[in-house]
Design a protein around this motif. Structure first.
Motif, PDB file in Angstrom:
ATOM      1  N   VAL A   8      -4.028  30.956  26.468  1.00  0.00           N
ATOM      2  CA  VAL A   8      -2.611  30.901  26.823  1.00  0.00           C
ATOM      3  C   VAL A   8      -1.762  31.615  25.775  1.00  0.00           C
ATOM      4  CG1 VAL A   8      -2.900  28.738  28.083  1.00  0.00           C
ATOM      5  CG2 VAL A   8      -2.240  28.667  25.668  1.00  0.00           C
ATOM      6  N   GLY A   9      -0.590  32.028  26.191  1.00  0.00           N
ATOM      7  CA  GLY A   9       0.334  32.702  25.289  1.00  0.00           C
ATOM      8  C   GLY A   9       1.442  33.339  26.097  1.00  0.00           C
ATOM      9  N   TYR A  10       2.494  33.741  25.417  1.00  0.00           N
ATOM     10  CA  TYR A  10       3.591  34.403  26.095  1.00  0.00           C
ATOM     11  C   TYR A  10       3.261  35.883  26.319  1.00  0.00           C
ATOM     12  CZ  TYR A  10       6.193  30.135  25.160  1.00  0.00           C
ATOM     13  OH  TYR A  10       6.595  28.828  25.130  1.00  0.00           O
ATOM     14  N   HIS A  11       4.145  36.580  27.026  1.00  0.00           N
ATOM     15  CA  HIS A  11       3.924  37.980  27.384  1.00  0.00           C
ATOM     16  C   HIS A  11       3.670  38.825  26.139  1.00  0.00           C
ATOM     17  CE1 HIS A  11       4.083  41.481  29.911  1.00  0.00           C
ATOM     18  NE2 HIS A  11       5.088  42.012  29.244  1.00  0.00           N
ATOM     19  N   ASN A  12       2.690  39.720  26.252  1.00  0.00           N
ATOM     20  CA  ASN A  12       2.318  40.630  25.167  1.00  0.00           C
ATOM     21  C   ASN A  12       1.791  39.908  23.929  1.00  0.00           C
ATOM     22  OD1 ASN A  12       2.948  42.994  26.575  1.00  0.00           O
ATOM     23  ND2 ASN A  12       5.102  42.930  25.934  1.00  0.00           N
ATOM     24  N   CYS A 106      -2.638  32.116  21.925  1.00  0.00           N
ATOM     25  CA  CYS A 106      -2.414  33.452  21.370  1.00  0.00           C
ATOM     26  C   CYS A 106      -0.999  33.519  20.787  1.00  0.00           C
ATOM     27  CB  CYS A 106      -2.585  34.519  22.449  1.00  0.00           C
ATOM     28  SG  CYS A 106      -4.276  34.700  23.042  1.00  0.00           S
ATOM     29  N   LEU A 107      -0.908  33.823  19.519  1.00  0.00           N
ATOM     30  CA  LEU A 107       0.365  33.832  18.810  1.00  0.00           C
ATOM     31  C   LEU A 107       1.012  35.211  18.826  1.00  0.00           C
ATOM     32  CD1 LEU A 107      -0.792  31.842  15.654  1.00  0.00           C
ATOM     33  CD2 LEU A 107       0.446  30.917  17.626  1.00  0.00           C
ATOM     34  N   ARG A 108       2.357  35.207  18.834  1.00  0.00           N
ATOM     35  CA  ARG A 108       3.125  36.447  18.676  1.00  0.00           C
ATOM     36  C   ARG A 108       3.851  36.479  17.345  1.00  0.00           C
ATOM     37  NH1 ARG A 108       7.452  36.086  23.057  1.00  0.00           N
ATOM     38  NH2 ARG A 108       7.478  34.013  22.116  1.00  0.00           N
ATOM     39  N   LEU A 116       3.595  26.099  22.832  1.00  0.00           N
ATOM     40  CA  LEU A 116       2.340  26.207  23.559  1.00  0.00           C
ATOM     41  C   LEU A 116       1.329  25.134  23.147  1.00  0.00           C
ATOM     42  CD1 LEU A 116       1.990  30.087  23.303  1.00  0.00           C
ATOM     43  CD2 LEU A 116       2.514  28.806  25.383  1.00  0.00           C
ATOM     44  N   PHE A 117       1.632  24.430  22.080  1.00  0.00           N
ATOM     45  CA  PHE A 117       0.697  23.416  21.589  1.00  0.00           C
ATOM     46  C   PHE A 117       1.002  22.081  22.271  1.00  0.00           C
ATOM     47  CE2 PHE A 117       0.743  26.725  18.414  1.00  0.00           C
ATOM     48  CZ  PHE A 117      -0.580  26.812  18.016  1.00  0.00           C
ATOM     49  N   ASP A 118       0.149  21.708  23.227  1.00  0.00           N
ATOM     50  CA  ASP A 118       0.365  20.502  24.020  1.00  0.00           C
ATOM     51  C   ASP A 118      -0.695  19.432  23.767  1.00  0.00           C
ATOM     52  OD1 ASP A 118      -1.806  21.720  25.158  1.00  0.00           O
ATOM     53  OD2 ASP A 118      -0.902  22.028  27.133  1.00  0.00           O
TER      54      ASP A 118
END
Length: 254
Positions: A8-12, A106-108, A116-118
């Motif tokens: 999981v992660g945000y766009h790009n 996945c970190l930006r 994102l940490f649930d």
């Protein structure tokens, strides 16, 4: 038993790049790997034969020398799709809101990465520069053990695919998303958090370890305790009137 890990992660944020590298590593270790990707893009090209056929019917299958597939005109749940996959490990890219399996984040290097940490993350992954930036911004400095302070999650560089694969092999699992309560928890999510934290086990899921088991095409169908009881009592009620019936393991093939 099928095992699942989310990416999981945000766009790009590098989800697809990591998923490909991780799949390659796991296949090299002898695993049969499948990938499920969440997408908001159109699945077909307007004007193609399959697009025209989909206007006429709600299910279209296609077969070519390069592969095969099926279009449905409705969105499926992840649990609907998994039984169709021939794999022992499934990597699920996206689906941030799913809460029945462990995840790799996945970190930006942005503050909202922390959202994102649930409680289901088994690792956080990013280029070293982004990892350092993220932990410094959020926590005033990098955690000494390489994790995110307050989140007890190891942080790995994106190139450390071998270490990430080790975590997948050790920690992958999938709960059935039935929220049946048979384990004593109201939601599968609560049990999943305990499994990731090391205080629970997949063996505690009564729907995955039923006394009554139903298989379709060789794959076990998750049954909550109520449904399992109905199936068991109905079959026993029908068979008990037959001559020669006796208690024991019962197998029925249709």
């Amino acid at each position: 038993m099928l095992r699942v890990v989310g990416v999981v992660g945000y766009h790009n944020s590098g989800k697809t790049t990591l998923t490909c590298a991780l799949a390659d590593e796991l296949i090299g270790r002898g695993h049969q790997v499948a990938v499920v990707k969440h997408t908001s893009h159109p699945l077909d090209v307007p004007g193609t034969d399959t697009a025209v056929l989909r206007e006429a019917v709600n299910q279209v299958g296609f077969i070519s020398p390069e592969g095969a597939g099926v279009f449905w005109d409705r969105a499926l749940n992840l649990e609907d799709l998994l039984p169709h996959l021939e794999a022992d490990i499934v990597l699920v890219e996206g689906f941030k809101g799913k809460k029945t399996y462990p995840k790799i984040v996945c970190l930006r290097g942005e503050p909202d990465d922390r959202d994102l940490f649930d409680g289901l993350a088994i690792a956080a992954v990013g280029p070293a520069s982004q990892v350092t930036r993220t932990t410094r911004h959020q926590n005033g400095g990098r955690h000494q053990n390489g994790g995110v302070r307050g989140l007890d999650v190891p942080i790995l560089d994106r190139d450390e695919v071998g270490k990430i694969a080790d975590l997948v092999e050790m920690k992958a699992f999938k709960l059935p998303a039935l929220d049946c309560g048979g384990c004593g928890h109201e939601r599968c999510y609560d049990m999943a958090r305990e499994i990731v934290a090391g205080t629970g086990s997949v063996e505690d899921c009564v729907s995955l370890q039923p006394g009554t088991e139903v298989k379709i095409d060789g794959e076990a169908v998750p049954l909550n305790p109520f449904i399992a009881g109905i199936v068991r009592d109905t079959i026993l009620g029908l068979l008990s009137s037959l001559k020669g019936f006796k208690r024991g393991k019962i197998e029925i093939s249709i």
